[in-house]
Design a protein around this motif. Structure first.
Motif, PDB file in Angstrom:
ATOM      1  N   VAL A 152       0.998   9.826 -11.532  1.00  0.00           N
ATOM      2  CA  VAL A 152       0.066   9.706 -12.657  1.00  0.00           C
ATOM      3  C   VAL A 152      -0.753  10.992 -12.796  1.00  0.00           C
ATOM      4  O   VAL A 152      -0.941  11.508 -13.901  1.00  0.00           O
ATOM      5  CB  VAL A 152      -0.857   8.478 -12.482  1.00  0.00           C
ATOM      6  N   GLY A 153      -1.219  11.532 -11.678  1.00  0.00           N
ATOM      7  CA  GLY A 153      -1.994  12.779 -11.709  1.00  0.00           C
ATOM      8  C   GLY A 153      -1.188  13.947 -12.228  1.00  0.00           C
ATOM      9  O   GLY A 153      -1.676  14.745 -13.044  1.00  0.00           O
ATOM     10  N   ILE A 154       0.053  14.060 -11.791  1.00  0.00           N
ATOM     11  CA  ILE A 154       0.918  15.136 -12.275  1.00  0.00           C
ATOM     12  C   ILE A 154       1.174  14.972 -13.766  1.00  0.00           C
ATOM     13  O   ILE A 154       1.147  15.945 -14.527  1.00  0.00           O
ATOM     14  CB  ILE A 154       2.240  15.164 -11.479  1.00  0.00           C
ATOM     15  N   GLY A 155       1.396  13.739 -14.194  1.00  0.00           N
ATOM     16  CA  GLY A 155       1.611  13.483 -15.611  1.00  0.00           C
ATOM     17  C   GLY A 155       0.402  13.863 -16.443  1.00  0.00           C
ATOM     18  O   GLY A 155       0.530  14.450 -17.526  1.00  0.00           O
ATOM     19  N   MET A 156      -0.792  13.573 -15.945  1.00  0.00           N
ATOM     20  CA  MET A 156      -2.010  13.929 -16.673  1.00  0.00           C
ATOM     21  C   MET A 156      -2.191  15.442 -16.753  1.00  0.00           C
ATOM     22  O   MET A 156      -2.637  15.970 -17.773  1.00  0.00           O
ATOM     23  CB  MET A 156      -3.227  13.294 -16.014  1.00  0.00           C
ATOM     24  N   MET A 157      -1.855  16.147 -15.671  1.00  0.00           N
ATOM     25  CA  MET A 157      -1.961  17.604 -15.695  1.00  0.00           C
ATOM     26  C   MET A 157      -0.977  18.212 -16.690  1.00  0.00           C
ATOM     27  O   MET A 157      -1.322  19.146 -17.426  1.00  0.00           O
ATOM     28  CB  MET A 157      -1.734  18.187 -14.300  1.00  0.00           C
TER      29      MET A 157
ATOM     30  N   PRO B 178       2.145   7.463  -3.856  1.00  0.00           N
ATOM     31  CA  PRO B 178       3.101   8.152  -4.739  1.00  0.00           C
ATOM     32  C   PRO B 178       2.876   7.846  -6.218  1.00  0.00           C
ATOM     33  O   PRO B 178       3.034   8.721  -7.071  1.00  0.00           O
ATOM     34  CB  PRO B 178       4.457   7.617  -4.283  1.00  0.00           C
ATOM     35  N   ALA B 179       2.474   6.622  -6.530  1.00  0.00           N
ATOM     36  CA  ALA B 179       2.226   6.265  -7.925  1.00  0.00           C
ATOM     37  C   ALA B 179       1.036   7.056  -8.471  1.00  0.00           C
ATOM     38  O   ALA B 179       1.099   7.583  -9.588  1.00  0.00           O
ATOM     39  CB  ALA B 179       1.973   4.766  -8.051  1.00  0.00           C
ATOM     40  N   LEU B 180      -0.036   7.160  -7.701  1.00  0.00           N
ATOM     41  CA  LEU B 180      -1.196   7.934  -8.146  1.00  0.00           C
ATOM     42  C   LEU B 180      -0.859   9.422  -8.263  1.00  0.00           C
ATOM     43  O   LEU B 180      -1.357  10.106  -9.163  1.00  0.00           O
ATOM     44  CB  LEU B 180      -2.371   7.735  -7.187  1.00  0.00           C
TER      45      LEU B 180
ATOM     46  N   LYS C  86       0.813  -1.209   0.000  1.00  0.00           N
ATOM     47  CA  LYS C  86       0.000   0.000   0.000  1.00  0.00           C
ATOM     48  C   LYS C  86       0.852   1.267   0.000  1.00  0.00           C
ATOM     49  O   LYS C  86       0.375   2.328  -0.386  1.00  0.00           O
ATOM     50  CB  LYS C  86      -0.932   0.017   1.205  1.00  0.00           C
ATOM     51  N   ALA C  87       2.085   1.165   0.431  1.00  0.00           N
ATOM     52  CA  ALA C  87       2.937   2.336   0.560  1.00  0.00           C
ATOM     53  C   ALA C  87       3.275   2.963  -0.791  1.00  0.00           C
ATOM     54  O   ALA C  87       3.519   4.159  -0.874  1.00  0.00           O
ATOM     55  CB  ALA C  87       4.219   1.971   1.295  1.00  0.00           C
TER      56      ALA C  87
END
Length: 47
Positions: free
Chosen positions: A15-20, A10-12, A5-6
């Motif tokens: 991914v969010g920064i990459g999408m932005m 950070p992975a999400l 879970k750790a």
């Protein structure tokens, strides 16, 4: 179980920064701003 879970947060985040970044490079920021201004002007009865 905790180690698995750790890495999820950070992975999400990455991914969010990459999408932005992709959206900004694709011109989506201008489209969103234009739509927001249109909606706002319609709310006050100008548009």
């Amino acid at each position: 179980m905790t180690r698995r879970k750790a890495w999820i947060a950070p992975a999400l985040l990455l991914v969010g920064i990459g999408m932005m970044i992709y959206g900004a490079m694709d011109g989506e920021a201008e489209i969103v701003l234009r739509k927001a201004a249109t909606i706002c002007l319609e709310c006050i009865g100008v548009g």
